[in-house]
Design a protein around this motif. Sequence first.
Motif, PDB file in Angstrom:
ATOM      1  N   UNK A  16      45.961  49.530  50.291  1.00 54.81           N
ATOM      2  CA  UNK A  16      45.829  48.432  51.249  1.00 54.81           C
ATOM      3  C   UNK A  16      46.203  47.123  50.571  1.00 54.81           C
ATOM      4  N   UNK A  17      46.771  46.207  51.354  1.00 57.06           N
ATOM      5  CA  UNK A  17      47.092  44.860  50.862  1.00 57.06           C
ATOM      6  C   UNK A  17      46.123  43.870  51.503  1.00 57.06           C
ATOM      7  N   UNK A  18      45.673  42.892  50.726  1.00 55.66           N
ATOM      8  CA  UNK A  18      44.666  41.939  51.188  1.00 55.66           C
ATOM      9  C   UNK A  18      45.233  40.519  51.125  1.00 55.66           C
ATOM     10  N   UNK A  19      44.937  39.725  52.176  1.00 54.68           N
ATOM     11  CA  UNK A  19      45.478  38.368  52.271  1.00 54.68           C
ATOM     12  C   UNK A  19      44.383  37.375  52.678  1.00 54.68           C
ATOM     13  N   UNK A  20      43.207  37.516  52.101  1.00 55.46           N
ATOM     14  CA  UNK A  20      42.101  36.606  52.415  1.00 55.46           C
ATOM     15  C   UNK A  20      42.320  35.286  51.683  1.00 55.46           C
ATOM     16  N   UNK A  21      42.550  34.223  52.458  1.00 56.01           N
ATOM     17  CA  UNK A  21      42.891  32.925  51.876  1.00 56.01           C
ATOM     18  C   UNK A  21      41.662  32.043  51.703  1.00 56.01           C
ATOM     19  N   UNK A  22      41.776  31.133  50.738  1.00 55.90           N
ATOM     20  CA  UNK A  22      40.744  30.128  50.535  1.00 55.90           C
ATOM     21  C   UNK A  22      41.422  28.850  50.063  1.00 55.90           C
ATOM     22  N   UNK A  23      40.893  27.710  50.491  1.00 54.01           N
ATOM     23  CA  UNK A  23      41.368  26.421  49.997  1.00 54.01           C
ATOM     24  C   UNK A  23      40.401  25.978  48.904  1.00 54.01           C
ATOM     25  N   UNK A  24      40.825  26.005  47.651  1.00 53.49           N
ATOM     26  CA  UNK A  24      39.898  25.727  46.541  1.00 53.49           C
ATOM     27  C   UNK A  24      39.122  24.427  46.680  1.00 53.49           C
ATOM     28  N   UNK A  25      39.732  23.400  47.275  1.00 55.44           N
ATOM     29  CA  UNK A  25      39.028  22.120  47.397  1.00 55.44           C
ATOM     30  C   UNK A  25      37.768  22.240  48.242  1.00 55.44           C
ATOM     31  N   UNK A  26      37.696  23.275  49.099  1.00 58.29           N
ATOM     32  CA  UNK A  26      36.495  23.490  49.910  1.00 58.29           C
ATOM     33  C   UNK A  26      35.334  24.032  49.080  1.00 58.29           C
ATOM     34  N   UNK A  27      35.643  24.518  47.867  1.00 60.31           N
ATOM     35  CA  UNK A  27      34.611  25.115  47.020  1.00 60.31           C
ATOM     36  C   UNK A  27      33.946  24.091  46.111  1.00 60.31           C
ATOM     37  N   UNK A  28      34.376  22.851  46.219  1.00 58.24           N
ATOM     38  CA  UNK A  28      33.761  21.699  45.550  1.00 58.24           C
ATOM     39  C   UNK A  28      33.656  21.870  44.040  1.00 58.24           C
ATOM     40  N   UNK A  29      32.434  21.978  43.516  1.00 57.83           N
ATOM     41  CA  UNK A  29      32.221  21.899  42.070  1.00 57.83           C
ATOM     42  C   UNK A  29      32.311  23.247  41.353  1.00 57.83           C
ATOM     43  N   UNK A  30      32.718  24.290  42.038  1.00 55.84           N
ATOM     44  CA  UNK A  30      32.760  25.606  41.404  1.00 55.84           C
ATOM     45  C   UNK A  30      33.932  25.725  40.429  1.00 55.84           C
ATOM     46  N   UNK A  31      33.760  26.600  39.452  1.00 55.28           N
ATOM     47  CA  UNK A  31      34.857  26.960  38.555  1.00 55.28           C
ATOM     48  C   UNK A  31      35.447  28.277  39.030  1.00 55.28           C
ATOM     49  N   UNK A  32      36.766  28.370  39.019  1.00 56.74           N
ATOM     50  CA  UNK A  32      37.453  29.553  39.525  1.00 56.74           C
ATOM     51  C   UNK A  32      38.248  30.227  38.410  1.00 56.74           C
ATOM     52  N   UNK A  33      38.247  31.551  38.437  1.00 56.71           N
ATOM     53  CA  UNK A  33      39.156  32.318  37.590  1.00 56.71           C
ATOM     54  C   UNK A  33      40.454  32.456  38.368  1.00 56.71           C
ATOM     55  N   UNK A  34      41.520  31.872  37.836  1.00 60.23           N
ATOM     56  CA  UNK A  34      42.769  31.716  38.585  1.00 60.23           C
ATOM     57  C   UNK A  34      43.888  32.537  37.949  1.00 60.23           C
ATOM     58  N   UNK A  35      44.379  33.534  38.678  1.00 58.74           N
ATOM     59  CA  UNK A  35      45.539  34.318  38.257  1.00 58.74           C
ATOM     60  C   UNK A  35      46.785  33.660  38.845  1.00 58.74           C
ATOM     61  N   UNK A  36      47.612  33.096  37.990  1.00 55.00           N
ATOM     62  CA  UNK A  36      48.813  32.395  38.447  1.00 55.00           C
ATOM     63  C   UNK A  36      50.033  32.910  37.694  1.00 55.00           C
TER      64      UNK A  36
END
Length: 393
Positions: A16-36
């Motif tokens: 299966x392919x997944x396309x659940x999007x998020x706008x990081x700025x909405x997560x405010x002060x959280x730190x994200x692990x970012x695969x780029x």
Amino acid sequence: MTSETWPSVPMSDLVDAFRDRVLPSDLKDQSLTHYSIPAFDENGSPIVEPAAALASHKFLVEEDSVLVSMLNPRIPRVWLARGGPNTVCSTEFAVLRPKPSGVSLGFLYLLCSEGTFARMLDRRSAGTTGSRRRSKVADVMAYRFSLPPEPIRERIVRVLGSVDQQVAALNHEICSLRSVYAGSGSLLWGGQGEDEAAPRALGQVMSLDVERVEMLPDREYHLAGVLNAGKGLVDKDCFLGAQTEYKSMNLLRSGKIVMRKLTAWEGPITVVPDEFDGYVASNEFPTFSLSGEVCPNWFRHVCRTPRLWQEMKNRVTGTVQRRKRLNPDQLLTVSLPVPRRDLQEKAAQAMDAIDNTVTGLRAEVDTLRTYRARLLSALLNREIDVADVEGVA
């Protein structure tokens, strides 16, 4: 080798392919692990960064997944990603996970790493320019492959896993050495804080020195590009003088400094190595000669320091970020500590030792990756039996 037939199945039957999007700025002060894509190309590891630093939409990677880059698939980028509530990836990736009745995540990763799959994506990619071609997730899901029985699949995963562990160990060592290299930057300035050498304007130790060469129609020229972050030069292939609109171009000479005026805030500056002597570049790439007070190899390491990049960034001009330029006279106003030449040479030798070790380790990684690619292809195409390489890889 067994004569059992392996059925041909489409990827969509098992994945299966997944396309659940998020706008990081909405997560405010959280730190994200970012695969780029830049992180993949840089060191193969995701980056942990503040959500506020990410301006564009990302895909959520809430569970362990295989990430396959759809951008420029001629350069295969496949990641076995560890998922989590604060893990995201670029929307340039297809986020894939096995169906409950499908293959294991490890086998899916190998399947997407295999050369036949990568070549299929490249053939089906489309775009207006060669540097911005994309494949579609539909291409991934339509891909057909021969499915080994489950016991053989897992044996293949174990065999290739041992190679991947060796690559991961070498990459970890490379990352550690790069951290040591970055932390050793104070050597270049002759010390730290008050112990640094006296700052001097670059215009006191180097000067603009541009040599132009005429583009003759029947003559062959080698074109060079300047990499960001002081990482050196890249060979951009050869061309005939008749193939360019330039009447003349800048000639690169060993030991000279060359920089790219456009987007200079990214640190596109280096010392021309011997192997690029005689290459050419457009007038966007001015060259400079160093005075006898400066060791070229020392300055090569200086070109890799964020301290220089920041000074360049502070001086760029222009209204549009991606079109801002640094003119030669502005570079010459940059002020940096310049130790005595003997101290420069000692610092360069120490930095070279780290650099050369990293180069050697990268060569080992390249050798292992070549071996891995051939082994994986041979196993999936049934050219060799997994039993023949178990305990050997």
